[in-house]
Write a protein that holds these residues in place. Structure first.
Motif, short mmCIF file in Angstrom:
data_model
loop_
_atom_site.label_atom_id
_atom_site.label_comp_id
_atom_site.label_asym_id
_atom_site.label_seq_id
_atom_site.Cartn_x
_atom_site.Cartn_y
_atom_site.Cartn_z
N GLU A 159 4.98 -0.57 12.56
CA GLU A 159 4.40 0.42 11.65
C GLU A 159 3.62 -0.18 10.49
O GLU A 159 3.08 0.55 9.66
N VAL A 160 3.58 -1.50 10.42
CA VAL A 160 2.82 -2.15 9.37
C VAL A 160 1.33 -1.75 9.43
O VAL A 160 0.64 -1.77 8.42
N ARG A 214 13.14 -6.30 10.46
CA ARG A 214 14.42 -5.67 10.11
C ARG A 214 15.43 -5.83 11.24
O ARG A 214 16.63 -5.70 11.04
N GLY A 262 -0.25 -0.28 0.35
CA GLY A 262 0.67 0.71 0.92
C GLY A 262 1.67 1.21 -0.09
O GLY A 262 1.76 0.70 -1.23
N GLY A 263 2.47 2.19 0.34
CA GLY A 263 3.45 2.82 -0.54
C GLY A 263 4.41 1.83 -1.17
O GLY A 263 4.79 1.96 -2.33
N THR A 264 4.80 0.80 -0.40
CA THR A 264 5.74 -0.20 -0.94
C THR A 264 5.06 -1.03 -2.03
O THR A 264 5.72 -1.55 -2.91
N THR A 306 0.83 -5.16 2.14
CA THR A 306 2.10 -4.50 2.43
C THR A 306 3.25 -5.32 1.86
O THR A 306 3.04 -6.13 0.93
N ASP A 307 4.46 -5.13 2.40
CA ASP A 307 5.62 -5.82 1.82
C ASP A 307 6.17 -6.94 2.70
O ASP A 307 7.28 -7.40 2.49
N LEU A 327 3.89 -9.45 12.21
CA LEU A 327 4.90 -10.40 12.67
C LEU A 327 5.15 -10.26 14.17
O LEU A 327 4.79 -9.25 14.78
N LYS A 361 -6.41 -2.11 0.91
CA LYS A 361 -5.50 -0.96 0.90
C LYS A 361 -4.12 -1.44 0.49
O LYS A 361 -3.59 -2.41 1.03
N GLY A 380 2.61 -10.37 6.91
CA GLY A 380 1.49 -10.09 7.81
C GLY A 380 2.00 -9.30 8.99
O GLY A 380 3.04 -8.64 8.92
N1 LIG Z 1 5.56 -6.42 13.98
C1 LIG Z 1 5.72 -6.11 12.67
N2 LIG Z 1 5.08 -6.86 11.73
C2 LIG Z 1 5.21 -6.57 10.42
N3 LIG Z 1 5.97 -5.55 9.94
C3 LIG Z 1 6.61 -4.77 10.82
C4 LIG Z 1 6.53 -5.02 12.22
N4 LIG Z 1 7.27 -4.08 12.84
C5 LIG Z 1 7.81 -3.30 11.89
N5 LIG Z 1 7.42 -3.70 10.66
C6 LIG Z 1 7.83 -3.07 9.38
O1 LIG Z 1 6.69 -2.45 8.78
C7 LIG Z 1 6.90 -2.44 7.37
C8 LIG Z 1 5.57 -2.20 6.66
O2 LIG Z 1 5.08 -0.90 6.97
P1 LIG Z 1 5.14 0.27 5.88
O3 LIG Z 1 6.57 0.45 5.42
O4 LIG Z 1 4.42 1.44 6.41
O5 LIG Z 1 4.37 -0.44 4.68
P2 LIG Z 1 3.34 0.10 3.62
O6 LIG Z 1 4.11 0.96 2.68
O7 LIG Z 1 2.84 -1.15 2.99
O8 LIG Z 1 2.27 0.83 4.37
C9 LIG Z 1 7.49 -3.80 7.09
O9 LIG Z 1 8.27 -3.79 5.92
C10 LIG Z 1 8.32 -4.08 8.34
O10 LIG Z 1 9.69 -3.85 8.12
#
Ligand SMILES: Nc1ncnc2c1ncn2[C@@H]1O[C@H](COP(=O)(O)OP(=O)(O)O)[C@@H](O)[C@H]1O
Ligand SMILES: N[C@@H](CC(=O)OP(=O)(O)O)C(=O)O
Length: 459
Positions: free
Chosen positions: A260-261, A235, A4-6, A224-225, A230, A2, A228
């Motif tokens: 939200e990853v 941020r 994601g949007g990013t 994703t961006d 984390l 999959k 993994g």
């Molecule tokens: N524990 C975490 N591990 C990884 N990313 C996290 C975590 N908590 C928040 N994030 C945020 O989630 C983002 C990815 O989710 P999202 O923007 O929905 O990506 P996608 O568009 O790939 O679905 C990351 O860029 C990160 O800033």
């Protein structure tokens, strides 16, 4: 896999997606691709809905024009084969035409119409990603979640795939794998009546694991961006570390409470078929990412991560008769259940005339109304709300049976002079959650990350 949007946000990124997929295809791996809408598109669709509701038709049409331009420009920049460009532009025209028609005719703003509106982002990105594969000599077809057989219940906006999806998805997707890479829209399903449904914000992860379960995939990869899953939100805490391995349960807790990853429901289908889930970075594809595996595998380490969920709110029920009156909490739960509202946390004191319930911020208004209605004939004095709160969750399977973790958490929070409004620890001891004021969220995340040395977590 999959994306994601990013990962599909522009031509450059979609090119990366095509090359990552092509590499696997050339290795002889059978791949199904699930895509999200280009980042920002779903929010624009929401704005279109809001404008239509307010009868601001022109604003809605301006947004549709922006969506059209972005998708067409992306396809033109991305694709070298002119026939492919023509065919994708034709498809975009068709889908945008349908969207314009919807904007013209949409006058009932029921949830069903909203789900249909929200589905356009993925319907536009999937043909472009599929064309990018073909442009790189990988045969590919694209289909919507509805065409792929993702049959859901009728909970519009947060629909859940039904078990009959397994057979339907298998029948529609597996034959395609013999000759091509199917690119399927994430986020979208359909009800038994054939209406488009959506699986909730961030729901493409859930689509991917639903499809993975149906076809009994060897692995489910979420691209994703970031590198993994984390130790915390990168941020907020810059030295957040990538977790190498984590259990399904821990990943569920972290995502449910704000990471939200991953969509919180996306782990469940993987658990059913014991399929490992890998979170990987489209910007750094050679990095192994995070592997999410079954709970039984013992993974060293007391605390694995800490997350924050900001979109929550408190509803407080108070009144002197709460003390010693049996059934008040039960009544509150049943009122909320009747309105389909999930209670995230509850606190009641044996001597204090107040019950506090933590719910999603989106549910707050309805929660207040249903509680006021439930208790209007009783002696409950007041229902108050507070949406300036966050819930912080400290997660780790190693916490179970290790004394002192809660003490360490709350001493650290006390040292920062942060006031705790509510506390909860599950009996399985996988997490400790507490509610604090919103403006102290970042400080709490940094302190917990620091006090448990998560920046040094051995990887
Ligand atoms: N524990 C975490 N591990 C990884 N990313 C996290 C975590 N908590 C928040 N994030 C945020 O989630 C983002 C990815 O989710 P999202 O923007 O929905 O990506 P996608 O568009 O790939 O679905 C990351 O860029 C990160 O800033
Ligand atoms: N388009 C949907 C679904 C999704 O999963 O997006 P992402 O993969 O970018 O979180 C949303 O914005 O909610």
């Amino acid at each position: 896999m999959k994306f994601g949007g990013t990962s599909v946000k522009d031509a450059e990124m979609i090119k990366k997606v095509a090359l990552i997929t092509k590499e696997k295809y050339n290795e002889g791996v059978e791949v199904v691709v699930v895509v999200s809408a280009m980042s920002g598109t779903t929010d624009q669709l929401l704005q279109i809905g809001e404008n239509l509701k307010k009868r601001k038709k022109q604003k809605a049409h301006d947004l549709i024009n922006q969506i059209e331009d972005r998708h067409k420009e992306t396809a033109q920049k991305l694709l070298s084969n002119n026939d492919l460009v023509d065919s994708v532009l034709g498809e975009v025209d068709e889908i945008i035409g349908e969207l314009r028609l919807l904007a013209e005719e949409m006058d009932n703003f029921i949830d069903r119409s909203f789900d249909y509106l929200m589905s356009f982002g993925e319907r536009l990105s999937a043909p472009i990603v599929s064309a990018a594969l073909q442009d790189n000599d990988v045969p590919s077809t694209h289909l919507t979640g509805r065409e792929a057989g993702v049959i859901t219940n009728q909970c519009y906006g947060s629909a859940i795939p039904l078990s009959e999806s397994n057979k339907r998805i298998k029948e529609s997707v597996l034959p395609l794998l013999n000759e091509s890479i199917p690119v399927i829209t994430g986020f979208i399903g359909c009800s038994k009546n054939g209406d488009i449904t959506t699986l909730g914000r961030g729901g493409s992860d859930y689509s991917a694991s639903t499809i993975g379960r149906a076809i009994e995939a060897d692995e489910i990869w979420i691209w994703t961006d970031v590198d993994g899953l984390l130790t915390t939100d990168p941020r907020v805490v810059q030295d957040a570390q990538t977790l190498k391995r984590i259990s399904y349960r821990e990943a569920m807790e972290l995502s449910f409470f704000g990471a939200e990853v991953l969509h919180p429901k996306s782990i469940e289908p993987a658990i059913e078929k014991n399929i490992p889930v890998r979170v990987k970075n489209t910007f750094n594809p050679s990095f192994e990412g995070t592997l999410i595996v079954k709970d039984e595998e013992k993974i060293e380490g007391v605390v694995k991560g800490v997350s924050a969920e900001r979109d929550v709110a408190l509803v407080n029920i108070s009144g002197i008769d709460i003390i010693g009156t049996p059934g008040v909490a039960a009544d509150a739960f049943s009122a909320l259940a009747e309105s389909d509202i999930n209670v995230i946390m509850i606190s009641t004191g044996s001597s204090e005339p107040i019950i506090s319930l933590l719910v999603k911020e989106d549910d707050l208004n309805e929660a207040r109304i249903s509680l006021e209605n439930k208790f209007s004939r009783n002696k409950i004095e007041n229902v108050t709300t507070d949406n300036e709160v966050s819930v912080i969750t400290v997660v780790g399977s190693g916490m179970a049976g290790t004394p002192g973790v809660a003490g360490k958490v709350f001493t650290a929070i006390g040292e920062e002079k942060i006031n705790i409004i509510m506390i909860s620890q599950g009996s399985s001891e996988y997490n400790i959650s507490f509610v604090i004021r919103n403006n102290e969220t970042d400080k709490a995340l940094r302190k917990i990350h620091n006090v448990f040395d998560l920046d040094k977590l051995s990887k």
